[in-house]
Scaffold this motif. Sequence first.
Motif, PDB file in Angstrom:
ATOM      1  N   GLN A   8     -40.440  11.717 -18.448  1.00 44.81           N
ATOM      2  CA  GLN A   8     -39.162  11.998 -19.118  1.00 44.81           C
ATOM      3  C   GLN A   8     -39.122  13.450 -19.610  1.00 44.81           C
ATOM      4  OE1 GLN A   8     -39.483   8.900 -22.057  1.00 44.81           O
ATOM      5  NE2 GLN A   8     -37.974   7.615 -21.014  1.00 44.81           N
ATOM      6  N   THR A   9     -40.248  13.933 -20.114  1.00 42.41           N
ATOM      7  CA  THR A   9     -40.323  15.325 -20.562  1.00 42.41           C
ATOM      8  C   THR A   9     -40.135  16.277 -19.396  1.00 42.41           C
ATOM      9  OG1 THR A   9     -41.850  14.664 -22.311  1.00 42.41           O
ATOM     10  CG2 THR A   9     -41.742  17.008 -21.794  1.00 42.41           C
ATOM     11  N   LYS A  11     -38.503  15.727 -16.642  1.00 47.52           N
ATOM     12  CA  LYS A  11     -37.093  15.706 -16.245  1.00 47.52           C
ATOM     13  C   LYS A  11     -36.251  16.502 -17.236  1.00 47.52           C
ATOM     14  CE  LYS A  11     -33.423  12.579 -14.854  1.00 47.52           C
ATOM     15  NZ  LYS A  11     -33.014  11.189 -14.692  1.00 47.52           N
ATOM     16  N   PHE A  12     -36.539  16.359 -18.526  1.00 47.91           N
ATOM     17  CA  PHE A  12     -35.811  17.075 -19.568  1.00 47.91           C
ATOM     18  C   PHE A  12     -35.983  18.588 -19.427  1.00 47.91           C
ATOM     19  CE2 PHE A  12     -35.787  18.903 -23.899  1.00 47.91           C
ATOM     20  CZ  PHE A  12     -34.482  18.632 -24.249  1.00 47.91           C
ATOM     21  N   ARG A  42     -39.449  14.065 -29.131  1.00 48.64           N
ATOM     22  CA  ARG A  42     -38.273  14.711 -28.556  1.00 48.64           C
ATOM     23  C   ARG A  42     -37.640  15.716 -29.526  1.00 48.64           C
ATOM     24  NH1 ARG A  42     -34.732  13.813 -24.275  1.00 48.64           N
ATOM     25  NH2 ARG A  42     -32.611  14.499 -24.686  1.00 48.64           N
TER      26      ARG A  42
END
Length: 105
Positions: A8-9, A11-12, A42
């Motif tokens: 997820q990181t 992709k972010f 986050r």
Amino acid sequence: MTLIDVPQTAKFLGVCRQTVYNMIKAGEIPFVMVRSHYRIPREKLVSQLAAEPTASISSAGGVAEESTCRTNETIRPIGGSASKHQLDATLDGLLGPTTKRQRQR
């Protein structure tokens, strides 16, 4: 506090997972260990990005910047349109051995 995982990181941030792991090991992004997995807060990541904008892609862990082109390609100055024969000869020269072309009847 919202914890996100490495994919997820990645992709972010718009980078691959390995880059995130490299950034974690270099201490460039905050993280916590949950069992044996990295988790990234986050909110801390967002505030860090807002506080320290990167100057270039390479400093963000992306592609290295190069000032010169590494290819040996030479660009011939040509103008106008090339005939079919000129295009065939150029392609044959680029692709290797010449090919026999059948004339259409």
